[in-house]
Design a protein around this motif. Structure first.
Motif, PDB file in Angstrom:
ATOM      1  N   GLU A  71       0.831  -1.208   0.000  1.00  0.00           N
ATOM      2  CA  GLU A  71       0.000   0.000   0.000  1.00  0.00           C
ATOM      3  C   GLU A  71       0.863   1.254   0.000  1.00  0.00           C
ATOM      4  OE1 GLU A  71      -3.808   1.998   2.311  1.00  0.00           O
ATOM      5  OE2 GLU A  71      -3.139  -0.014   2.833  1.00  0.00           O
ATOM      6  N   TYR A  72       1.942   1.215   0.764  1.00  0.00           N
ATOM      7  CA  TYR A  72       2.843   2.371   0.820  1.00  0.00           C
ATOM      8  C   TYR A  72       3.488   2.617  -0.545  1.00  0.00           C
ATOM      9  CZ  TYR A  72       6.639   5.402   2.459  1.00  0.00           C
ATOM     10  OH  TYR A  72       7.506   6.447   2.636  1.00  0.00           O
ATOM     11  N   GLY A  73       3.931   1.546  -1.196  1.00  0.00           N
ATOM     12  CA  GLY A  73       4.533   1.691  -2.517  1.00  0.00           C
ATOM     13  C   GLY A  73       3.547   2.238  -3.534  1.00  0.00           C
ATOM     14  N   VAL A  74       2.313   1.753  -3.478  1.00  0.00           N
ATOM     15  CA  VAL A  74       1.298   2.247  -4.406  1.00  0.00           C
ATOM     16  C   VAL A  74       0.972   3.711  -4.116  1.00  0.00           C
ATOM     17  CG1 VAL A  74      -1.146   2.038  -5.045  1.00  0.00           C
ATOM     18  CG2 VAL A  74       0.312   0.015  -4.995  1.00  0.00           C
ATOM     19  N   SER A  75       1.016   4.105  -2.840  1.00  0.00           N
ATOM     20  CA  SER A  75       0.768   5.518  -2.523  1.00  0.00           C
ATOM     21  C   SER A  75       1.843   6.406  -3.149  1.00  0.00           C
ATOM     22  CB  SER A  75       0.707   5.731  -1.007  1.00  0.00           C
ATOM     23  OG  SER A  75       1.988   5.623  -0.412  1.00  0.00           O
ATOM     24  N   LEU A  76       3.080   5.904  -3.218  1.00  0.00           N
ATOM     25  CA  LEU A  76       4.141   6.649  -3.901  1.00  0.00           C
ATOM     26  C   LEU A  76       3.870   6.709  -5.401  1.00  0.00           C
ATOM     27  CD1 LEU A  76       7.349   5.241  -2.120  1.00  0.00           C
ATOM     28  CD2 LEU A  76       6.158   7.390  -1.654  1.00  0.00           C
ATOM     29  N   LEU A  77       3.402   5.590  -5.958  1.00  0.00           N
ATOM     30  CA  LEU A  77       3.080   5.556  -7.380  1.00  0.00           C
ATOM     31  C   LEU A  77       1.905   6.475  -7.692  1.00  0.00           C
ATOM     32  CD1 LEU A  77       3.368   4.469 -10.236  1.00  0.00           C
ATOM     33  CD2 LEU A  77       2.132   2.399  -9.522  1.00  0.00           C
ATOM     34  N   GLU A  78       0.947   6.561  -6.771  1.00  0.00           N
ATOM     35  CA  GLU A  78      -0.206   7.440  -6.983  1.00  0.00           C
ATOM     36  C   GLU A  78       0.225   8.891  -7.168  1.00  0.00           C
ATOM     37  OE1 GLU A  78      -4.150   5.764  -4.798  1.00  0.00           O
ATOM     38  OE2 GLU A  78      -2.475   6.243  -3.473  1.00  0.00           O
ATOM     39  N   GLN A  79       1.278   9.282  -6.480  1.00  0.00           N
ATOM     40  CA  GLN A  79       1.774  10.649  -6.633  1.00  0.00           C
ATOM     41  C   GLN A  79       2.235  10.899  -8.061  1.00  0.00           C
ATOM     42  OE1 GLN A  79       4.758  11.419  -3.606  1.00  0.00           O
ATOM     43  NE2 GLN A  79       3.540  10.387  -2.045  1.00  0.00           N
ATOM     44  N   ARG A  80       2.794   9.865  -8.699  1.00  0.00           N
ATOM     45  CA  ARG A  80       3.249  10.012 -10.085  1.00  0.00           C
ATOM     46  C   ARG A  80       2.066  10.016 -11.060  1.00  0.00           C
ATOM     47  NH1 ARG A  80       8.882   8.716  -9.663  1.00  0.00           N
ATOM     48  NH2 ARG A  80       9.299   8.750  -7.424  1.00  0.00           N
ATOM     49  N   LEU A  81       0.974   9.332 -10.673  1.00  0.00           N
ATOM     50  CA  LEU A  81      -0.192   9.239 -11.548  1.00  0.00           C
ATOM     51  C   LEU A  81      -1.150  10.416 -11.388  1.00  0.00           C
ATOM     52  CD1 LEU A  81      -1.109   5.448 -11.161  1.00  0.00           C
ATOM     53  CD2 LEU A  81      -0.175   6.541 -13.195  1.00  0.00           C
ATOM     54  N   ALA A  82      -0.942  11.228 -10.364  1.00  0.00           N
ATOM     55  CA  ALA A  82      -1.860  12.342 -10.106  1.00  0.00           C
ATOM     56  C   ALA A  82      -1.955  13.238 -11.335  1.00  0.00           C
ATOM     57  CB  ALA A  82      -1.381  13.141  -8.905  1.00  0.00           C
ATOM     58  N   PRO A  83      -3.172  13.505 -11.828  1.00  0.00           N
ATOM     59  CA  PRO A  83      -3.324  14.293 -13.051  1.00  0.00           C
ATOM     60  C   PRO A  83      -2.884  15.738 -12.874  1.00  0.00           C
ATOM     61  CG  PRO A  83      -5.463  13.899 -12.025  1.00  0.00           C
ATOM     62  CD  PRO A  83      -4.464  13.081 -11.269  1.00  0.00           C
TER      63      PRO A  83
END
Length: 203
Positions: A71-83
């Protein structure tokens, strides 16, 4: 006294995040080398520079540790995917893909773990992965929705299928570059991805 309590309240999340980052980095390196089943809590704690008790106090078990680290890793990835709403939709899409490739290059072991567990049946972390997948689909879908609003797109292509293609293609291109073609530049990988993505547009 109130000042001390306020300082403690502010600093505690920072310490927690720092510990999680150390555990994340240590776990991903070890798991990337041998897989989650072969890595022990003792090894993770030693590599992170914390006590075994600290790991169990924060996570309870290795299974929960891996679940929260996913979950922590995906939260970091979410920052990159933020529009990026300030850019035209196609530029925002290209930036999202570029940032995602950067993430895969920065965290190769996490990327390999994510891929292996997403396709593993059954996985000890399936429920966590399903929830994380939905979060990633939502973010990527927001950017693709903007593309569909600003440009004519192929109506026969289902939006969710396009989101899956976008994330899947980026993941595969990123891994292929890391494992088989390290000589391939990020610019080449990004151009290939955008060529596929623009196929969504109507002529």
């Amino acid at each position: 006294m109130s000042t001390e309590m306020s300082d403690t309240t502010v600093k505690r999340p920072e310490r927690t995040n720092a510990t999680k980052q150390k555990l994340f980095d240590a776990s991903m390196q070890l798991i990337g080398e041998r897989g989650p089943a072969e890595v022990t809590v003792d090894e993770i704690a030693a590599a992170a520079g914390v006590s075994k008790g600290t790991v169990y106090y924060n996570f309870g078990s290795k299974t929960e540790l891996i679940s929260q680290l996913l979950e922590y890793g995906v939260s970091l990835l979410e920052q990159r995917l933020a529009p990026d709403e300030s850019l035209p939709s196609l530029e925002a899409l290209e930036r999202m893909l570029s940032s995602t490739l950067d993430f895969f290059e920065e965290y190769p072991s996490f990327t390999q773990l994510l891929v292996s567990e997403l396709w593993r049946t059954p996985s000890a972390w399936r429920d966590t992965l399903v929830m994380l997948r939905e979060r990633l689909f939502l973010l990527a879908g927001n950017t693709l929705s903007r593309v569909a609003q600003e440009h004519p797109v192929r109506e026969e292509v289902q939006p969710q299928a396009m989101v899956g293609l976008t994330l899947g293609a980026t993941l595969i291109v990123g891994l292929d570059r890391q494992v088989f073609h390290p000589e391939r530049s990020k610019a080449e990988a990004l151009t290939a991805l955008m060529t596929v993505m623009t196929g969504y547009l109507r002529d």
